[in-house]
Design a protein around this motif. Structure first.
Motif, mmCIF file in Angstrom:
data_model
loop_
_atom_site.group_PDB
_atom_site.id
_atom_site.type_symbol
_atom_site.label_atom_id
_atom_site.label_comp_id
_atom_site.label_asym_id
_atom_site.label_seq_id
_atom_site.Cartn_x
_atom_site.Cartn_y
_atom_site.Cartn_z
ATOM 1 N N ILE A 164 46.124 -0.883 -68.680
ATOM 2 C CA ILE A 164 45.734 -1.002 -67.285
ATOM 3 C C ILE A 164 44.306 -1.522 -67.190
ATOM 4 O O ILE A 164 43.989 -2.374 -66.389
ATOM 5 N N ASN A 195 44.929 5.626 -54.072
ATOM 6 C CA ASN A 195 44.247 4.354 -54.359
ATOM 7 C C ASN A 195 45.203 3.356 -54.984
ATOM 8 O O ASN A 195 45.217 2.176 -54.622
ATOM 9 N N GLU A 196 46.015 3.827 -55.961
ATOM 10 C CA GLU A 196 46.951 2.930 -56.653
ATOM 11 C C GLU A 196 47.973 2.355 -55.686
ATOM 12 O O GLU A 196 48.279 1.162 -55.712
#
Length: 197
Positions: A62, A133-134
């Protein structure tokens, strides 16, 4: 004296050879995944450290993806940015479909881009603060993509449109009301022109 010299020479040679051997020895390198041996039937349980490393690998991926996006979003540094040429387009709560009230704005944007062939466009996707947030980063990306796809359908070349998602990170309004959240669910346009032109 000759015996002493012979012993000293033997020790010196032994020390040099011993040191050289230590320098030559290298730690074992892991084999690439294709060349690794097949696990035996009696597979040992991974240690805590190995399990910790396995847990870290997705985060590292990520991080690499995030860095790649950051590099892509920083690439237009050779461009000067112009903000405010076009109105923002807005989205319904938890949606990324282009609304009917956004279509005339997108037609103006496409028409301007077709006339100004040297300019590029950055489409920013934004969300209100609700959600993780994701999730909001992914939703902002979908909103930017929906706008980009609509502009492409109107004849703008895909290579002239960049996308970036800010999720909830750059709100237009900071109040915790529905009218304020509605202002934050948007796609914003930044015109990119080559510096010096």
């Amino acid at each position: 004296m000759k015996k002493f010299f012979a012993i000293a020479l033997f020790i010196a040679v032994f020390t040099v050879v011993g040191c050289q051997e230590k320098r030559v020895v290298k730690p074992e390198q892991p084999l690439p995944p294709q060349q690794q041996e097949q696990p035996s039937a009696a597979k040992k349980e991974p240690s805590q450290m190995e399990r910790g490393t396995e847990r870290m690998r997705p985060q590292e991926q990520i991080t690499e993806q995030a860095l790649a996006k950051a590099e892509v979003s920083e690439e237009p540094s050779r461009f000067k940015e112009e903000r405010g040429l076009f109105e923002d387009v807005y989205f319904d709560y938890d949606k990324y479909d282009v609304r009917d009230d956004a279509k005339p704005i997108l037609q103006k944007v496409a028409s301007w881009l077709l006339k100004n062939t040297k300019a590029k466009l950055s489409v920013e996707g934004h969300c209100d603060e609700r959600g993780t947030n994701e999730y909001n980063l992914a939703l902002g990306d979908r909103r930017a993509k929906a706008v980009r796809d609509y502009l492409i359908a109107l004849g703008v070349g895909s290579g002239r449109i960049e996308m970036v998602s800010y999720g909830e990170e750059k709100p237009a309004c900071a109040e915790q009301t529905e009218s304020c959240w509605a202002k934050n669910r948007r796609s914003h346009f930044v015109v990119l022109r080559e510096a010096g032109k």
